[in-house]
Design a protein around this motif. Structure first.
Motif, short mmCIF file in Angstrom:
data_model
loop_
_atom_site.label_atom_id
_atom_site.label_comp_id
_atom_site.label_asym_id
_atom_site.label_seq_id
_atom_site.Cartn_x
_atom_site.Cartn_y
_atom_site.Cartn_z
N LEU A 282 -74.07 -7.42 31.21
CA LEU A 282 -73.52 -8.51 30.41
C LEU A 282 -73.95 -9.85 30.98
CD1 LEU A 282 -69.95 -7.08 29.76
CD2 LEU A 282 -71.92 -7.01 28.25
N LYS A 283 -74.23 -9.88 32.29
CA LYS A 283 -74.69 -11.11 32.95
C LYS A 283 -76.14 -10.92 33.36
CE LYS A 283 -70.93 -13.18 35.65
NZ LYS A 283 -70.42 -13.25 37.02
N PRO A 284 -76.97 -11.97 33.28
CA PRO A 284 -78.37 -11.80 33.70
C PRO A 284 -78.48 -11.36 35.16
CG PRO A 284 -78.03 -13.90 32.56
CD PRO A 284 -76.67 -13.30 32.76
N LEU A 285 -79.48 -10.56 35.46
CA LEU A 285 -79.77 -10.19 36.85
C LEU A 285 -80.57 -11.33 37.49
CD1 LEU A 285 -80.96 -6.49 36.49
CD2 LEU A 285 -79.17 -7.25 38.07
N ALA A 286 -80.17 -11.76 38.68
CA ALA A 286 -80.90 -12.83 39.38
C ALA A 286 -82.36 -12.39 39.61
CB ALA A 286 -80.22 -13.14 40.70
N CYS A 287 -82.56 -11.09 39.91
CA CYS A 287 -83.92 -10.59 40.16
C CYS A 287 -84.81 -10.76 38.94
CB CYS A 287 -83.87 -9.10 40.55
SG CYS A 287 -83.24 -8.82 42.20
N VAL A 288 -84.25 -10.50 37.76
CA VAL A 288 -85.05 -10.60 36.52
C VAL A 288 -85.33 -12.07 36.23
CG1 VAL A 288 -85.01 -10.16 34.03
CG2 VAL A 288 -84.20 -8.41 35.63
N GLU A 289 -84.34 -12.91 36.43
CA GLU A 289 -84.53 -14.35 36.18
C GLU A 289 -85.56 -14.94 37.12
OE1 GLU A 289 -80.76 -16.46 35.65
OE2 GLU A 289 -81.24 -15.92 33.56
N ALA A 290 -85.60 -14.39 38.35
CA ALA A 290 -86.52 -14.95 39.36
C ALA A 290 -87.96 -14.50 39.14
CB ALA A 290 -86.06 -14.51 40.75
N ASP A 291 -88.15 -13.52 38.26
CA ASP A 291 -89.49 -12.90 38.15
C ASP A 291 -89.89 -12.75 36.68
OD1 ASP A 291 -91.82 -11.52 38.72
OD2 ASP A 291 -90.80 -9.59 38.87
N PRO A 292 -90.19 -13.86 36.01
CA PRO A 292 -90.49 -13.78 34.57
C PRO A 292 -91.78 -13.03 34.25
CG PRO A 292 -90.71 -16.05 35.39
CD PRO A 292 -90.17 -15.23 36.53
N THR A 293 -92.60 -12.73 35.25
CA THR A 293 -93.83 -11.97 34.97
C THR A 293 -93.68 -10.49 35.29
OG1 THR A 293 -94.61 -12.62 37.14
CG2 THR A 293 -95.43 -13.91 35.27
N ARG A 294 -92.51 -10.08 35.73
CA ARG A 294 -92.17 -8.68 35.97
C ARG A 294 -93.12 -7.99 36.96
NH1 ARG A 294 -90.96 -3.85 31.62
NH2 ARG A 294 -88.80 -3.55 32.15
N GLU A 295 -93.53 -8.73 37.97
CA GLU A 295 -94.41 -8.13 38.97
C GLU A 295 -93.62 -7.54 40.13
OE1 GLU A 295 -97.25 -11.27 39.90
OE2 GLU A 295 -97.49 -11.46 37.72
N SER A 296 -92.53 -8.23 40.49
CA SER A 296 -91.74 -7.77 41.65
C SER A 296 -90.63 -6.83 41.21
CB SER A 296 -91.13 -8.98 42.37
OG SER A 296 -92.13 -9.87 42.73
N PHE A 297 -89.97 -7.20 40.09
CA PHE A 297 -88.78 -6.44 39.67
C PHE A 297 -88.95 -5.95 38.24
CE2 PHE A 297 -87.21 -9.75 42.69
CZ PHE A 297 -86.92 -8.89 43.75
N ILE A 298 -88.77 -4.65 38.04
CA ILE A 298 -88.89 -4.05 36.71
C ILE A 298 -87.53 -3.47 36.35
CG2 ILE A 298 -90.12 -2.32 35.34
CD1 ILE A 298 -92.32 -2.54 37.60
N TRP A 299 -86.89 -4.07 35.35
CA TRP A 299 -85.51 -3.69 34.99
C TRP A 299 -85.53 -2.58 33.94
CZ3 TRP A 299 -82.04 -7.08 31.37
CH2 TRP A 299 -80.79 -6.43 31.21
N ASN A 300 -84.84 -1.49 34.25
CA ASN A 300 -84.69 -0.35 33.33
C ASN A 300 -83.20 -0.15 33.07
OD1 ASN A 300 -87.61 0.67 33.68
ND2 ASN A 300 -86.82 0.54 35.76
N ASP A 301 -82.82 -0.01 31.81
CA ASP A 301 -81.40 -0.01 31.46
C ASP A 301 -81.08 1.22 30.59
OD1 ASP A 301 -78.81 -0.78 31.03
OD2 ASP A 301 -79.29 -2.62 29.92
#
Ligand SMILES: CC(=O)SCCNC(=O)CCNC(=O)[C@H](O)C(C)(C)COP(=O)(O)OP(=O)(O)OC[C@H]1O[C@@H](n2cnc3c(N)ncnc32)[C@H](O)[C@@H]1OP(=O)(O)O
Ligand SMILES: CCCC(=O)O
Length: 448
Positions: free
Chosen positions: A63-82
């Motif tokens: 429900l709240k954005p993940l800081a990791c996703v916000e910090a990495d708009p090119t999805r190179e470091s963090f790949i979010w799977n839900d």
């Protein structure tokens, strides 16, 4: 608190930065479910963005954005799977920042045990109790399985979250985990109030006609289940039971109005059983140390065999589109993933397993499109690319504001006819033509 537990706590207590330092490039990291956010860990991990590559983050509904996703708009470091998209999830997916993991919710824990290899799992919990146990608060679900399977199990303590009493695995002992962080004590995220539409009110009235004293109810998420909950609270229905996936504010209203006793339940008699809770502070306060409710892992709450053991299970869920073949899509619009299968199929199956049970797919007859025009949600065939959430072989009841239709034992033309009868009148003639063209209309020579 015993000395041993206290010593273990001191040994395992670390800063969020030390905990986040265990993550390596390529790792899979579970970071919590639903209202439970591991804020301190997420922030510390996000700060390591430039050092890390391809870390897979796993959640169930954010429900709240993940800081990791916000910090990495090119999805190179963090790949979010839900495992299930909220509005945030689907909007991130449109920007290429979230991927959906398909499942039928009750199978999630077994899938984790069999096929997942989490390197790190982090969960937000209550403070440790006198016996050395931390409680998972409002999100049990798959959390125990992730923590037990992970190479490193980490807890983030929040002193403000409710202690949700449970039937099994509602918490974990200090001896089973590797590290403890003390988080920022942010209150749990709350769901905004929903506004029921006129169509929702109409559907709710039909739902109430089908509901009987002594039923065991499951309500899904959103405005419609909430209005049904409110109608139940104001009804004279007696001795309802609760065996649900999500506990929401409306259950508190029904309980406080005296509608819920759970006395006819065959299992967990007297208890409101659930696997996660999301709502307002009223709900979270109600749940704190309250033995009226029992939280369990989802492979118990959503197991269709377990669901079916209670009498008159009455499951109410929403959908996006139903086609004239009675295929239901509740999770996508074309290829746009909107939410997920979640526990819908689990409860449709479970309700039919139950003596006197009914599984309801509730759907407003029309939908306002982006250009302002109205479209029918009852459609000849699902939109190209739409995902079938409930196959026609399993559909039981479909309800719109124009009535309800029971589908078991009905042929293709009988189903098409029943659906057209509860479609919006403005679309019925066209739907009859469509049914004729597809050969599922009894006046067609092709059928009878
Ligand atoms: C927690 C529990 O619910 S337990 C129940 C078991 N689980 C399930 O039933 C899972 C599947 N069901 C669901 O996810 C939901 O019930 C839904 C998606 C069917 C309905 O949820 P709601 O929150 O009432 O949906 P809502 O009307 O807000 O629409 C959600 C999105 O779908 C879009 N949408 C809805 N209907 C349509 C449609 N016919 N065509 C295109 N898009 C549509 C909306 O525009 C919205 O997208 P946006 O937020 O980007 O604008
Ligand atoms: C993850 C499950 C949520 C839902 O069933 O909607």
């Amino acid at each position: 608190m015993g000395m041993n537990e206290q010593n273990l706590y001191q040994q395992k207590h670390v800063s969020a930065e030390v905990a986040a330092a265990v993550v390596k490039s390529g790792d899979t990291v579970f970071v919590g479910e639903f209202a439970q956010n591991v804020e301190a860990f997420d922030t510390a991990l996000a700060a390591r963005r430039s050092e890390l590559q391809e870390v897979n983050l796993i959640t169930t509904t954010r429900l709240k954005p993940l800081a990791c996703v916000e910090a990495d708009p090119t999805r190179e470091s963090f790949i979010w799977n839900d495992w299930h998209f909220s509005g945030l999830g689907r909007k991130c997916a449109e920007r290429g920042l979230a991927s959906y993991i398909p499942f039928s919710y009750h199978q999630g824990p077994k899938a984790v045990r069999l096929y997942e290899s989490p390197d790190v799992a982090v969960a937000q919990v209550t403070p440790m109790d006198a016996n050395g146990f931390f409680n998972f608060s409002t999100s049990c679900s798959m959390t125990p399985d992730y923590l037990r399977k992970a190479k490193k199990a980490i807890l983030e303590v929040n002193t403000t979250v409710p202690r949700c009493l449970g039937g099994r695995d509602e918490g974990i002992h200090i001896s089973e985990i590797d590290m403890v962080i003390e988080g920022p004590n942010t209150p749990l995220v709350q769901l905004p109030e929903t506004q029921a539409s006129e169509a929702d009110m109409g559907i709710a009235k039909h739902v109430m006609q089908l509901l009987e004293d002594g039923a065991t109810i499951q309500l899904g998420i959103g405005a419609l289940p909430n209005i049904v909950g409110s109608m139940i609270a104001h009804s004279d229905l007696k001795d309802l039971g609760v065996h649900t996936e999500m506990l929401a504010d409306s259950y508190v209203d029904m309980y406080e109005a005296g509608r819920i006793t759970g006395k006819h339940k065959s299992i967990d008699q007297g208890k409101m059983v659930y696997t996660f809770a999301m709502g307002s502070q009223k709900l979270y306060d109600f749940l704190d140390n309250n033995p009226a409710a029992a939280i369990y892992p989802v492979d118990y709450t959503n197991d269709p065999c377990v669901i079916g053991r209670n009498p008159k299970v009455f499951a109410i869920n929403n959908a996006i589109e139903v086609d004239l073949f009675t295929q239901v899509s509740s999770e996508s619009s074309g290829t746009r993933q909107i939410s997920g299968t979640g526990g819908q199929l689990d409860f449709i199956l479970g309700a039919f397993n139950s003596e006197g049970g009914k599984g309801l797919i509730c759907i407003s007859s029309t939908y306002k499109q982006k250009d302002g025009t109205m479209a029918s949600r009852i459609v000849p065939t699902l939109s190209p690319g739409s995902i079938v959430t409930c196959p026609r072989s399993l559909v039981h009841y479909v309800v719109t504001e124009f009535g309800y239709a029971q589908m078991k034992g009905k042929s293709t033309w009988q189903r098409a006819e029943a659906l057209i009868n509860i479609a919006h009148p403005d679309f019925r003639d066209q739907l009859i033509k469509d049914a004729e063209a597809m050969g599922i209309w009894r006046r067609s020579n092709k059928i009878v």
